[in-house]
Scaffold this motif. Structure first.
Motif, PDB file in Angstrom:
ATOM      1  N   MET A 167     -10.891 -26.447  -3.996  1.00  0.00           N
ATOM      2  CA  MET A 167     -10.876 -27.087  -2.680  1.00  0.00           C
ATOM      3  C   MET A 167     -11.800 -26.401  -1.689  1.00  0.00           C
ATOM      4  O   MET A 167     -11.960 -26.846  -0.560  1.00  0.00           O
ATOM      5  CB  MET A 167      -9.443 -27.102  -2.126  1.00  0.00           C
ATOM      6  CG  MET A 167      -8.529 -27.987  -2.946  1.00  0.00           C
ATOM      7  SD  MET A 167      -6.866 -28.005  -2.335  1.00  0.00           S
ATOM      8  CE  MET A 167      -7.015 -29.030  -0.905  1.00  0.00           C
ATOM      9  N   ILE A 168     -12.380 -25.310  -2.120  1.00  0.00           N
ATOM     10  CA  ILE A 168     -13.210 -24.543  -1.200  1.00  0.00           C
ATOM     11  C   ILE A 168     -14.405 -24.000  -1.973  1.00  0.00           C
ATOM     12  O   ILE A 168     -14.234 -23.485  -3.075  1.00  0.00           O
ATOM     13  CB  ILE A 168     -12.340 -23.436  -0.553  1.00  0.00           C
ATOM     14  CG1 ILE A 168     -12.755 -23.189   0.874  1.00  0.00           C
ATOM     15  CG2 ILE A 168     -12.286 -22.181  -1.320  1.00  0.00           C
ATOM     16  CD1 ILE A 168     -11.650 -22.624   1.727  1.00  0.00           C
ATOM     17  N   ALA A 169     -15.614 -24.197  -1.421  1.00  0.00           N
ATOM     18  CA  ALA A 169     -16.805 -23.722  -2.138  1.00  0.00           C
ATOM     19  C   ALA A 169     -17.086 -22.266  -1.752  1.00  0.00           C
ATOM     20  O   ALA A 169     -16.999 -21.911  -0.577  1.00  0.00           O
ATOM     21  CB  ALA A 169     -17.994 -24.600  -1.775  1.00  0.00           C
ATOM     22  N   LYS A 170     -17.421 -21.466  -2.761  1.00  0.00           N
ATOM     23  CA  LYS A 170     -17.671 -20.041  -2.467  1.00  0.00           C
ATOM     24  C   LYS A 170     -19.055 -19.845  -1.847  1.00  0.00           C
ATOM     25  O   LYS A 170     -19.275 -18.933  -1.068  1.00  0.00           O
ATOM     26  CB  LYS A 170     -17.579 -19.223  -3.758  1.00  0.00           C
ATOM     27  CG  LYS A 170     -16.151 -19.072  -4.272  1.00  0.00           C
ATOM     28  CD  LYS A 170     -16.090 -17.951  -5.323  1.00  0.00           C
ATOM     29  CE  LYS A 170     -14.676 -17.736  -5.813  1.00  0.00           C
ATOM     30  NZ  LYS A 170     -14.118 -18.860  -6.547  1.00  0.00           N
TER      31      LYS A 170
ATOM     32  N   ARG B 291      -2.416 -22.939  -8.511  1.00  0.00           N
ATOM     33  CA  ARG B 291      -3.394 -21.843  -8.677  1.00  0.00           C
ATOM     34  C   ARG B 291      -4.734 -22.391  -9.153  1.00  0.00           C
ATOM     35  O   ARG B 291      -5.786 -21.938  -8.736  1.00  0.00           O
ATOM     36  CB  ARG B 291      -2.857 -20.802  -9.671  1.00  0.00           C
ATOM     37  CG  ARG B 291      -1.701 -19.984  -9.114  1.00  0.00           C
ATOM     38  CD  ARG B 291      -1.389 -18.802 -10.001  1.00  0.00           C
ATOM     39  NE  ARG B 291      -0.840 -19.184 -11.297  1.00  0.00           N
ATOM     40  CZ  ARG B 291       0.450 -19.443 -11.540  1.00  0.00           C
ATOM     41  NH1 ARG B 291       1.324 -19.355 -10.563  1.00  0.00           N
ATOM     42  NH2 ARG B 291       0.864 -19.773 -12.751  1.00  0.00           N
ATOM     43  N   ASN B 292      -4.699 -23.389 -10.052  1.00  0.00           N
ATOM     44  CA  ASN B 292      -5.958 -23.960 -10.558  1.00  0.00           C
ATOM     45  C   ASN B 292      -6.682 -24.786  -9.506  1.00  0.00           C
ATOM     46  O   ASN B 292      -7.902 -24.791  -9.443  1.00  0.00           O
ATOM     47  CB  ASN B 292      -5.687 -24.845 -11.782  1.00  0.00           C
ATOM     48  CG  ASN B 292      -5.221 -24.022 -12.962  1.00  0.00           C
ATOM     49  OD1 ASN B 292      -5.401 -22.804 -12.976  1.00  0.00           O
ATOM     50  ND2 ASN B 292      -4.605 -24.663 -13.937  1.00  0.00           N
TER      51      ASN B 292
ATOM     52  N   MET C 294      -9.002 -34.649 -15.040  1.00  0.00           N
ATOM     53  CA  MET C 294      -8.581 -34.317 -13.674  1.00  0.00           C
ATOM     54  C   MET C 294      -7.127 -34.742 -13.429  1.00  0.00           C
ATOM     55  O   MET C 294      -6.343 -34.026 -12.817  1.00  0.00           O
ATOM     56  CB  MET C 294      -9.492 -35.038 -12.662  1.00  0.00           C
ATOM     57  CG  MET C 294     -10.895 -34.456 -12.582  1.00  0.00           C
ATOM     58  SD  MET C 294     -12.065 -35.646 -11.877  1.00  0.00           S
ATOM     59  CE  MET C 294     -11.730 -35.499 -10.141  1.00  0.00           C
ATOM     60  N   ILE C 295      -6.793 -35.935 -13.897  1.00  0.00           N
ATOM     61  CA  ILE C 295      -5.471 -36.495 -13.587  1.00  0.00           C
ATOM     62  C   ILE C 295      -4.392 -36.005 -14.557  1.00  0.00           C
ATOM     63  O   ILE C 295      -3.239 -35.808 -14.169  1.00  0.00           O
ATOM     64  CB  ILE C 295      -5.535 -38.041 -13.578  1.00  0.00           C
ATOM     65  CG1 ILE C 295      -6.387 -38.500 -12.392  1.00  0.00           C
ATOM     66  CG2 ILE C 295      -4.156 -38.668 -13.489  1.00  0.00           C
ATOM     67  CD1 ILE C 295      -6.533 -39.991 -12.270  1.00  0.00           C
ATOM     68  N   GLY C 296      -4.801 -35.790 -15.817  1.00  0.00           N
ATOM     69  CA  GLY C 296      -3.838 -35.434 -16.871  1.00  0.00           C
ATOM     70  C   GLY C 296      -2.917 -34.268 -16.514  1.00  0.00           C
ATOM     71  O   GLY C 296      -1.686 -34.400 -16.593  1.00  0.00           O
ATOM     72  N   PRO C 297      -3.458 -33.117 -16.109  1.00  0.00           N
ATOM     73  CA  PRO C 297      -2.582 -31.974 -15.819  1.00  0.00           C
ATOM     74  C   PRO C 297      -1.591 -32.245 -14.694  1.00  0.00           C
ATOM     75  O   PRO C 297      -0.463 -31.755 -14.716  1.00  0.00           O
ATOM     76  CB  PRO C 297      -3.571 -30.871 -15.409  1.00  0.00           C
ATOM     77  CG  PRO C 297      -4.879 -31.278 -15.981  1.00  0.00           C
ATOM     78  CD  PRO C 297      -4.885 -32.773 -15.994  1.00  0.00           C
TER      79      PRO C 297
ATOM     80  N   PHE D  67       0.259 -25.717  -1.158  1.00  0.00           N
ATOM     81  CA  PHE D  67      -0.092 -27.102  -0.816  1.00  0.00           C
ATOM     82  C   PHE D  67      -1.148 -27.656  -1.758  1.00  0.00           C
ATOM     83  O   PHE D  67      -1.214 -28.862  -1.989  1.00  0.00           O
ATOM     84  CB  PHE D  67      -0.522 -27.200   0.662  1.00  0.00           C
ATOM     85  CG  PHE D  67      -1.983 -27.042   0.889  1.00  0.00           C
ATOM     86  CD1 PHE D  67      -2.556 -25.795   0.882  1.00  0.00           C
ATOM     87  CD2 PHE D  67      -2.784 -28.151   1.091  1.00  0.00           C
ATOM     88  CE1 PHE D  67      -3.919 -25.642   1.074  1.00  0.00           C
ATOM     89  CE2 PHE D  67      -4.149 -28.022   1.279  1.00  0.00           C
ATOM     90  CZ  PHE D  67      -4.712 -26.752   1.266  1.00  0.00           C
ATOM     91  N   ALA D  68      -1.968 -26.784  -2.364  1.00  0.00           N
ATOM     92  CA  ALA D  68      -3.043 -27.269  -3.236  1.00  0.00           C
ATOM     93  C   ALA D  68      -2.513 -27.891  -4.529  1.00  0.00           C
ATOM     94  O   ALA D  68      -3.236 -28.608  -5.221  1.00  0.00           O
ATOM     95  CB  ALA D  68      -3.998 -26.133  -3.564  1.00  0.00           C
ATOM     96  N   SER D  69      -1.265 -27.640  -4.864  1.00  0.00           N
ATOM     97  CA  SER D  69      -0.680 -28.276  -6.054  1.00  0.00           C
ATOM     98  C   SER D  69      -0.395 -29.740  -5.774  1.00  0.00           C
ATOM     99  O   SER D  69      -0.291 -30.558  -6.692  1.00  0.00           O
ATOM    100  CB  SER D  69       0.625 -27.581  -6.463  1.00  0.00           C
ATOM    101  OG  SER D  69       1.649 -27.897  -5.533  1.00  0.00           O
ATOM    102  N   GLY D  70      -0.234 -30.083  -4.497  1.00  0.00           N
ATOM    103  CA  GLY D  70       0.170 -31.444  -4.130  1.00  0.00           C
ATOM    104  C   GLY D  70       1.576 -31.766  -4.613  1.00  0.00           C
ATOM    105  O   GLY D  70       1.982 -32.924  -4.657  1.00  0.00           O
ATOM    106  N   GLN D  71       2.358 -30.749  -4.957  1.00  0.00           N
ATOM    107  CA  GLN D  71       3.636 -30.982  -5.600  1.00  0.00           C
ATOM    108  C   GLN D  71       4.834 -30.332  -4.888  1.00  0.00           C
ATOM    109  O   GLN D  71       5.945 -30.352  -5.417  1.00  0.00           O
ATOM    110  CB  GLN D  71       3.570 -30.451  -7.049  1.00  0.00           C
ATOM    111  CG  GLN D  71       2.855 -31.402  -8.004  1.00  0.00           C
ATOM    112  CD  GLN D  71       3.691 -32.644  -8.258  1.00  0.00           C
ATOM    113  OE1 GLN D  71       3.477 -33.673  -7.626  1.00  0.00           O
ATOM    114  NE2 GLN D  71       4.654 -32.569  -9.150  1.00  0.00           N
ATOM    115  N   GLY D  72       4.604 -29.746  -3.707  1.00  0.00           N
ATOM    116  CA  GLY D  72       5.698 -29.041  -3.027  1.00  0.00           C
ATOM    117  C   GLY D  72       6.854 -29.961  -2.672  1.00  0.00           C
ATOM    118  O   GLY D  72       8.023 -29.613  -2.846  1.00  0.00           O
ATOM    119  N   THR D  73       6.513 -31.143  -2.203  1.00  0.00           N
ATOM    120  CA  THR D  73       7.565 -32.082  -1.800  1.00  0.00           C
ATOM    121  C   THR D  73       8.299 -32.608  -3.029  1.00  0.00           C
ATOM    122  O   THR D  73       9.531 -32.716  -3.028  1.00  0.00           O
ATOM    123  CB  THR D  73       6.938 -33.229  -0.985  1.00  0.00           C
ATOM    124  OG1 THR D  73       6.283 -32.651   0.148  1.00  0.00           O
ATOM    125  CG2 THR D  73       7.977 -34.215  -0.528  1.00  0.00           C
TER     126      THR D  73
END
Ligand SMILES: Cc1cc2nc3c(=O)[nH]c(=O)nc-3n(C[C@H](O)[C@H](O)[C@H](O)COP(=O)(O)OP(=O)(O)OC[C@H]3O[C@@H](n4cnc5c(N)ncnc54)[C@H](O)[C@@H]3O)c2cc1C
Length: 413
Positions: free
Chosen positions: A351-354, A345-346, A382-385, A295-301
């Motif tokens: 999204m979570i602070a250690k 993966r990136n 941020m947006i490019g990739p 889900f962190a890719s924002g690209q599953g759908t």
């Protein structure tokens, strides 16, 4: 040549595939284990190639009309003070052309666009697949056995078809070390197209309300290895999330009470599916079942929408020759999938602070960003990739082949 196709899963990939297969003249049956269409879930983005697919389906206007119209996003502290706010589109690298809708709204649109032309069997699941030279003999939980030319698994991260045709999911599902839960809750913070984010080390809580929602959605993300939880044990999953977040601060306990009370609940590990090939014999996989990017890719759908378009298009272009079509599907999708999985993966680590320092640094960065002279370069970084991954496929304009003097379009449309 293949003409009948059984699809498992009626969420995003399944109905999108059914749409295109029907358009090309195939007879499609979809089985969904839930008793009815599942309309829950978070807001999701359609980007790049997936927007083009939605447009070619004639659904883009409806998707734009259902946009969430989120305005802003703020990080809050324990007392609820907004520490820093930014425009919503900056978060998750949203570009101007992207469309953000609720997952359930998109699923409903895809279902509505196919329900009159496709056989849907709800409350049903495949129990066995036996591949032969002429088709796949399929047994079901409830219905009588039937034979189909092809079977496609569009049944998500824990795909049933993948387990039956490719083997145990442990070979393919890669756990990224986090768990996520999403629940429909009351909008007790009176949010209006705003998202609030609260982070403590190892845990993140988001809550937002969109233009269309009367309530709100809460997301609980936490670092934890995969738990051997029963996937159908919703009460156990809710108790697990509550154990991890109770007393975490801010509005967390009140949001947990909402999670406890709701039926609109989603829980899963943050995982990717990595496979060398998405087809075996007469069986293929689409969407999360074959290449979940997390889900962190924002690209599953978007991956599911594009994968459905490509698989159906290649089958039509090959005149139903699944051997040629499956090979082409793999070739067309491989780079696109890999680039989007890399994004997942990136992103997840951000999204979570250690620790507390990382959490503090994140907020400081957001505060100074608008004042920096090289702000545009950072935003582009941020947006490019995301843009690059979302457009990393050139969609063919599938020409349907001429068969017996008729085009495949005229066979089915
Ligand atoms: C209710 C729900 C809520 C979601 N919420 C979020 C969210 O908030 N955030 C997010 O990032 N992603 C969410 N997802 C996942 C997201 O929809 C997918 O990552 C993405 O859209 C790709 O879709 P897909 O069609 O490949 O798989 P999925 O959306 O996972 O759909 C798989 C479908 O297959 C069905 N299925 C599973 N097993 C069987 C079986 N044995 N027989 C028949 N059918 C079966 C499921 O019920 C589901 O409808 C959610 C999925 C669902 C089903």
């Amino acid at each position: 040549m293949a003409r009948t196709v059984l699809v498992s899963g009626a969420s995003i990939g399944g109905p999108a595939l059914a749409f295109w297969l029907h358009r090309y003249g195939f007879e499609v049956t979809v089985v969904e284990k839930a008793p009815e269409l599942r309309t829950g879930g978070y807001k999701i983005d359609l980007r790049g190639a997936a927007i083009e697919v939605a447009d070619r389906m004639g659904l883009l206007d409806a998707a734009r009309a259902a946009e969430t119209e989120m305005q802003s996003l703020s990080f809050v502290n324990d007392a609820g003070k907004r520490l820093v706010s930014m425009p919503a589109e900056l978060f998750m690298g949203r570009g101007e052309a992207d469309v953000e809708v609720m997952r359930g709204d998109l699923s409903q649109m895809l279902f509505d666009a196919t329900k009159d032309d496709v056989e849907y069997l709800f409350g049903e699941s495949i129990t066995g697949l036996v591949q032969g030279d002429d088709g796949v003999a399929v047994s079901f939980e409830k219905a009588a056995p039937r034979t189909f030319d092809l079977v496609v698994g569009a049944d998500g991260l824990h795909s049933n078809v993948r387990a039956l045709a490719f083997g145990d999911e442990a070979q393919y599902v890669r756990d990224l070390g986090y768990q996520v839960s999403i629940a429909g809750v009351d909008n007790h913070l009176a949010l209006d197209r705003e998202e609030l984010i609260y982070t403590v080390p190892g845990r993140t809580v988001n809550v937002y309300s969109t233009k269309q929602m009367t309530g709100a959605k809460a997301l609980f993300l936490f670092a934890a290895p995969q738990e051997p939880l029963q996937r159908r044990d919703v009460a156990g999953q809710k108790a697990y999330v509550a154990k991890e977040f109770t007393g975490a601060g801010w509005e967390t306990d009140r949001l947990l009470a909402g999670l406890e009370a709701t039926d609109d609940f989603y829980f899963d590990s943050v995982s990717q599916v990595r496979m060398d090939g998405w087809t075996r014999g007469r069986v293929a996989l689409v969407g999360d079942a074959g290449y979940c990017p997390c889900f962190a890719s924002g690209q599953g759908t978007s991956l599911a929408m594009v994968g459905a378009y490509v698989l159906a298009g290649e089958l039509a272009a090959a005149g139903g020759d699944h051997v040629a079509a499956f090979a082409a599907y793999d070739r067309e999708m491989r780079t696109f999938v890999e680039k989007n999985q890399e994004l997942g993966r990136n992103n997840i680590g951000q999204m979570i602070a250690k620790n507390r320092f990382q959490s503090w640094m994140g907020v400081q960065m957001m505060k100074v960003l608008p004042k920096l002279p090289w702000r545009d370069a950072i935003v582009e970084k941020m947006i490019g990739p995301v843009r690059e991954a979302a457009t990393a496929i050139e969609l063919k304009d599938y020409q349907t082949p001429v068969q017996d003097g008729r085009s495949a379009d005229s066979l089915g449309a």
